[in-house]
Design an enzyme around this catalytic site. Structure first.
Site, PDB file in Angstrom:
ATOM      1  N   SER A   1     132.308 -45.893 -25.859  1.00 58.61           N
ATOM      2  CA  SER A   1     133.788 -45.158 -26.288  1.00 58.61           C
ATOM      3  C   SER A   1     134.784 -45.162 -26.562  1.00 58.61           C
ATOM      4  O   SER A   1     135.629 -44.744 -27.262  1.00 58.61           O
ATOM      5  CB  SER A   1     133.128 -43.799 -24.901  1.00 58.61           C
ATOM      6  OG  SER A   1     134.026 -44.980 -24.396  1.00 58.61           O
TER       7      SER A   1
ATOM      8  N   GLU B   1     136.619 -54.597 -18.545  1.00 52.90           N
ATOM      9  CA  GLU B   1     134.938 -54.115 -17.510  1.00 52.90           C
ATOM     10  C   GLU B   1     135.483 -53.770 -16.576  1.00 52.90           C
ATOM     11  O   GLU B   1     135.072 -55.288 -14.911  1.00 52.90           O
ATOM     12  CB  GLU B   1     134.336 -55.461 -17.909  1.00 52.90           C
ATOM     13  CG  GLU B   1     134.146 -55.391 -18.949  1.00 52.90           C
ATOM     14  CD  GLU B   1     132.498 -54.251 -19.706  1.00 52.90           C
ATOM     15  OE1 GLU B   1     132.673 -53.458 -18.406  1.00 52.90           O
ATOM     16  OE2 GLU B   1     132.395 -53.701 -20.897  1.00 52.90           O
TER      17      GLU B   1
ATOM     18  N   CYS C   1     124.599 -37.978 -23.664  1.00 59.33           N
ATOM     19  CA  CYS C   1     125.898 -36.402 -22.957  1.00 59.33           C
ATOM     20  C   CYS C   1     125.779 -35.674 -21.601  1.00 59.33           C
ATOM     21  O   CYS C   1     124.151 -36.591 -21.256  1.00 59.33           O
ATOM     22  CB  CYS C   1     125.960 -34.997 -23.574  1.00 59.33           C
ATOM     23  SG  CYS C   1     124.196 -34.319 -24.380  1.00 59.33           S
TER      24      CYS C   1
END
Length: 195
Positions: free
Chosen positions: A19, A92, A186
């Site tokens: 993302s 992270e 999704c």
């Protein structure tokens, strides 16, 4: 949005894999450096996909980082690794233990800007601690979305694939990988096998 300027604070960049979380973290580091602020970057020892001491993105951008063991002792050492840097970046964050929350609180109380990135969900779609706790204490939270690799809708889930098939619920939570083991999905296309 009113920017905090008189004290330290915590920023969290979260979302699914692919993302752009680390890209956004790197963008903020570059801007801080342009503004003349000293920057320190930290990455967990479990993530060496982009080099031993490198904070790296899937797009190929990178930044020199200090590698820290993802243990309570490793996290506790973060403040001692600093040399007066005003901006502390932690990539992270999901690979670090819960003690990271207190360390971030300490750094912000000391007047530092703490910028973290990490996924907030496991491949099961469950909270990936300590990121949800960090989101709760943060002054700023940005949730990034990828594109679902199945249907093209905005993706908020991490789909783990083992030999091309969705992972089983009982598989281990931590398994560092790139495109060959994960996809952004999704809500509707995300699958976790339970049989």
């Amino acid at each position: 949005m009113h920017a905090i300027t008189n004290s330290g604070w915590v920023e969290v960049i979260t979302g699914s894999m692919f993302s752009g979380k680390t890209e956004e973290l790197l963008r903020r580091l570059r801007r801080a450096e342009i503004a003349g602020q000293d920057v320190a970057a930290v990455t967990p020892a479990v993530d060496d996909r982009y080099g031993e001491a490198t904070l790296g993105s899937h797009a190929g951008r990178s930044w020199a980082a200090t590698v820290v063991e993802p243990t309570a002792e490793g996290v506790a050492s973060i403040p001692t690794l600093l040399n007066g840097e005003q901006v502390v970046a932690i990539d992270e964050a999901n690979f670090f233990p819960a003690e990271l929350v207190d360390v971030c609180q300490e750094l912000a109380a000391d007047g530092r800007r703490v910028v973290l990135s990490g996924t907030d969900q496991t491949f099961r779609g469950e909270p990936f601690e300590p990121v949800p706790q960090l989101m709760a204490i943060a002054e700023y939270v940005d949730k990034m979305r990828a594109i679902c690799m199945q249907c093209g809708e905005p993706a908020t889930r991490n789909q783990r694939l083992i030999e091309g098939e969705p992972a089983h619920y009982d598989d281990p939570t931590v398994m560092v990988g790139a495109e060959e083991t994960y996809e952004a999905r999704c809500r509707n296309c995300h699958v976790v096998r339970r049989e």
